[in-house]
Design a protein around this motif. Sequence first.
Motif, PDB file in Angstrom:
ATOM      1  N   LYS A   1      75.238 -29.817  19.790  1.00 14.05           N
ATOM      2  CA  LYS A   1      75.017 -28.527  20.438  1.00 14.05           C
ATOM      3  C   LYS A   1      75.631 -27.394  19.629  1.00 14.05           C
ATOM      4  N   ASN A   2      74.900 -26.284  19.550  1.00 17.67           N
ATOM      5  CA  ASN A   2      75.431 -25.056  18.954  1.00 17.67           C
ATOM      6  C   ASN A   2      76.338 -24.388  19.977  1.00 17.67           C
ATOM      7  N   LEU A   3      77.632 -24.408  19.726  1.00 15.75           N
ATOM      8  CA  LEU A   3      78.599 -23.887  20.693  1.00 15.75           C
ATOM      9  C   LEU A   3      79.026 -22.450  20.421  1.00 15.75           C
ATOM     10  N   VAL A   4      78.493 -21.849  19.372  1.00 13.31           N
ATOM     11  CA  VAL A   4      78.890 -20.479  19.038  1.00 13.31           C
ATOM     12  C   VAL A   4      78.601 -19.523  20.187  1.00 13.31           C
ATOM     13  N   GLN A   5      77.471 -19.740  20.855  1.00 13.09           N
ATOM     14  CA  GLN A   5      77.096 -18.847  21.957  1.00 13.09           C
ATOM     15  C   GLN A   5      78.079 -18.924  23.121  1.00 13.09           C
ATOM     16  N   GLU A   6      78.873 -19.996  23.177  1.00 13.10           N
ATOM     17  CA  GLU A   6      79.838 -20.138  24.257  1.00 13.10           C
ATOM     18  C   GLU A   6      81.214 -19.566  23.905  1.00 13.10           C
ATOM     19  N   TYR A   7      81.367 -19.078  22.674  1.00  8.47           N
ATOM     20  CA  TYR A   7      82.619 -18.412  22.309  1.00  8.47           C
ATOM     21  C   TYR A   7      82.741 -17.115  23.103  1.00  8.47           C
ATOM     22  N   PRO A   8      83.954 -16.745  23.512  1.00  8.88           N
ATOM     23  CA  PRO A   8      84.122 -15.536  24.322  1.00  8.88           C
ATOM     24  C   PRO A   8      83.677 -14.278  23.576  1.00  8.88           C
ATOM     25  N   GLU A   9      83.165 -13.335  24.341  1.00  9.63           N
ATOM     26  CA  GLU A   9      82.782 -12.063  23.751  1.00  9.63           C
ATOM     27  C   GLU A   9      84.024 -11.301  23.308  1.00  9.63           C
ATOM     28  N   ARG A  10      83.855 -10.512  22.287  1.00  2.00           N
ATOM     29  CA  ARG A  10      84.969  -9.707  21.798  1.00  2.00           C
ATOM     30  C   ARG A  10      85.447  -8.786  22.905  1.00  2.00           C
ATOM     31  N   ASP A  11      86.772  -8.785  23.107  1.00  2.00           N
ATOM     32  CA  ASP A  11      87.348  -7.981  24.190  1.00  2.00           C
ATOM     33  C   ASP A  11      88.194  -6.869  23.585  1.00  2.00           C
ATOM     34  N   ALA A  12      89.187  -6.424  24.297  1.00  2.00           N
ATOM     35  CA  ALA A  12      90.031  -5.303  23.863  1.00  2.00           C
ATOM     36  C   ALA A  12      91.091  -5.783  22.872  1.00  2.00           C
ATOM     37  N   VAL A  13      90.640  -6.145  21.677  1.00  2.00           N
ATOM     38  CA  VAL A  13      91.567  -6.560  20.626  1.00  2.00           C
ATOM     39  C   VAL A  13      91.272  -5.752  19.366  1.00  2.00           C
ATOM     40  N   ASP A  14      92.252  -5.701  18.486  1.00  5.81           N
ATOM     41  CA  ASP A  14      92.061  -4.985  17.225  1.00  5.81           C
ATOM     42  C   ASP A  14      91.361  -5.856  16.184  1.00  5.81           C
ATOM     43  N   TYR A  15      91.549  -7.173  16.305  1.00  2.00           N
ATOM     44  CA  TYR A  15      90.983  -8.087  15.306  1.00  2.00           C
ATOM     45  C   TYR A  15      90.638  -9.394  15.998  1.00  2.00           C
TER      46      TYR A  15
ATOM     47  N   PHE B   1      75.090 -24.402  13.396  1.00  2.00           N
ATOM     48  CA  PHE B   1      75.011 -22.955  13.620  1.00  2.00           C
ATOM     49  C   PHE B   1      74.259 -22.320  12.468  1.00  2.00           C
ATOM     50  N   GLN B   2      73.852 -21.095  12.674  1.00  2.00           N
ATOM     51  CA  GLN B   2      73.298 -20.267  11.612  1.00  2.00           C
ATOM     52  C   GLN B   2      74.232 -19.075  11.409  1.00  2.00           C
ATOM     53  N   ILE B   3      74.245 -18.535  10.210  1.00  2.00           N
ATOM     54  CA  ILE B   3      75.120 -17.395   9.944  1.00  2.00           C
ATOM     55  C   ILE B   3      74.819 -16.252  10.900  1.00  2.00           C
ATOM     56  N   SER B   4      73.550 -16.080  11.239  1.00  2.00           N
ATOM     57  CA  SER B   4      73.170 -15.002  12.165  1.00  2.00           C
ATOM     58  C   SER B   4      73.839 -15.175  13.532  1.00  2.00           C
ATOM     59  N   ASP B   5      74.076 -16.443  13.942  1.00  2.00           N
ATOM     60  CA  ASP B   5      74.754 -16.703  15.216  1.00  2.00           C
ATOM     61  C   ASP B   5      76.167 -16.120  15.195  1.00  2.00           C
ATOM     62  N   LEU B   6      76.847 -16.294  14.064  1.00  2.00           N
ATOM     63  CA  LEU B   6      78.218 -15.798  13.948  1.00  2.00           C
ATOM     64  C   LEU B   6      78.245 -14.270  13.892  1.00  2.00           C
ATOM     65  N   LEU B   7      77.300 -13.692  13.180  1.00  2.00           N
ATOM     66  CA  LEU B   7      77.267 -12.232  13.057  1.00  2.00           C
ATOM     67  C   LEU B   7      77.063 -11.554  14.406  1.00  2.00           C
ATOM     68  N   LYS B   8      76.279 -12.190  15.267  1.00  2.00           N
ATOM     69  CA  LYS B   8      75.991 -11.606  16.586  1.00  2.00           C
ATOM     70  C   LYS B   8      77.227 -11.488  17.469  1.00  2.00           C
ATOM     71  N   LYS B   9      78.231 -12.333  17.214  1.00  2.00           N
ATOM     72  CA  LYS B   9      79.421 -12.313  18.071  1.00  2.00           C
ATOM     73  C   LYS B   9      80.299 -11.085  17.825  1.00  2.00           C
ATOM     74  N   GLY B  10      80.140 -10.433  16.689  1.00  2.00           N
ATOM     75  CA  GLY B  10      80.928  -9.234  16.413  1.00  2.00           C
ATOM     76  C   GLY B  10      82.379  -9.513  16.061  1.00  2.00           C
TER      77      GLY B  10
ATOM     78  N   GLU C   1      80.767 -11.501   3.720  1.00  2.00           N
ATOM     79  CA  GLU C   1      81.983 -10.725   3.479  1.00  2.00           C
ATOM     80  C   GLU C   1      82.301  -9.719   4.575  1.00  2.00           C
ATOM     81  N   LYS C   2      81.303  -9.163   5.234  1.00  2.00           N
ATOM     82  CA  LYS C   2      81.551  -8.202   6.305  1.00  2.00           C
ATOM     83  C   LYS C   2      80.697  -8.575   7.503  1.00  2.00           C
ATOM     84  N   PRO C   3      81.231  -9.325   8.432  1.00  2.00           N
ATOM     85  CA  PRO C   3      82.596  -9.847   8.493  1.00  2.00           C
ATOM     86  C   PRO C   3      82.773 -11.055   7.575  1.00  2.00           C
ATOM     87  N   MET C   4      84.027 -11.438   7.365  1.00  2.00           N
ATOM     88  CA  MET C   4      84.325 -12.597   6.549  1.00  2.00           C
ATOM     89  C   MET C   4      83.936 -13.884   7.292  1.00  2.00           C
TER      90      MET C   4
END
Length: 387
Positions: free
Chosen positions: A143-157, A174-183, A200-203
């Motif tokens: 299973k691709n679990l990237v989609q279940e990672y928490p959304e970016r919240d009030a953090v600096d990094y 996973f695909q690289i695009s999956d990771l990019l979507k998480k922000g 590189e952006k993001p790393m």
Amino acid sequence: MRFLHAADLHLDTPFVGISDFSKELQTKLKASTYESAQKLFRVALEQKVDFVILAGDIFDDTDSSLKAQMFLKSEFEKLNQANIKVFMVYGNHDYYRSNFSVIDFPDNVTIFGKEPTEKVLTAKDGQKVGIAGFSYYQQHISKNLVQEYPERDAVDYQIGILHAGVGDNNYAPFQISDLLKKGYDYWALGHIHKREVLNEKPMIVYPGDIQGRNQNETTPKGFYLVTVENTSTQIKFVQSSVYTWEKASLNATTDDTVDSLITKIQQLLNKPNTLLTLTIENAQNLNADVVKTIERNELKQHIQTLATPGILYKISRNYNSNPQLATIDQKYWDEAEQKAINLDDIKDLDSRLYSSDIIREHISQPDFLEHIVKLTKNAINQKYTGE
């Protein structure tokens, strides 16, 4: 803010294929993963990092030895005294079980469970950092679990730890695009033993393993020191490997003798702590007595007794195309190659073998079929040498 990103420590790697090395060298090789890990943790202390990320396969096997666990506990306690935290996940080699560890790690260590969750800390420079990840709970995860990672919240990094392969259906694909979507700002990857920056952006970064484990894991190995300042992320590779695997070749001539080959090989073994896989090209030029010396392992065993900086691991011979075979229409050779060497047929040869994690990983390598074709042609060329 600074942190270390490492993966695939593989403590207790058995290092197969070294039985003809001296007992002393075998012992040193088996200790090399520990020495590499010691350097990792020593650099963490020297650089006074905020935390260390270990992205899976810390142990080589899910049935980890007490020695490996006690080693980690001791290193983690040193980090704890320096107020350095550790965030780690288990991978497909050391997947999480409820009774996985027989010892308890100190309080500075966070081990993520089987569901993606997040931990938040404040770095020494005041940055609020979110770190998310999950541990394997079985050897394979389709299973691709990237989609279940928490959304970016009030953090600096925001950091994501992921032990997985791009499009690899057996290991949390996973695909690289999956990771990019998480922000997220940084994806700390593990599982692939080749050092690579996917984006590189993001790393999005694979640090590779910290010590090469076989002849296919060439180049120095290590981990990354990551510095984050003014929203800019910089990474610096730090070598940790004690031994480096290398590949080299030499060209055989009709004038070559055992003595001349010894001289040529010695010249290639000029780098300290290298394990060299050697290919003798144009082996059809060697006379039968020289070939027998190689086949009996006498040449390799003699080289290993010499005081060379590098270590000869393996000798293979490559036979170039026989002129008689070259006269055959190339079209028929190409057709035979396509019909005889098929990846699906290879997988179907023995389902029990293909169910082995190690064998399946090897067959799935991009250059596997190319290697099989090369071996086949070499066997044919060798058979008809001199005819």
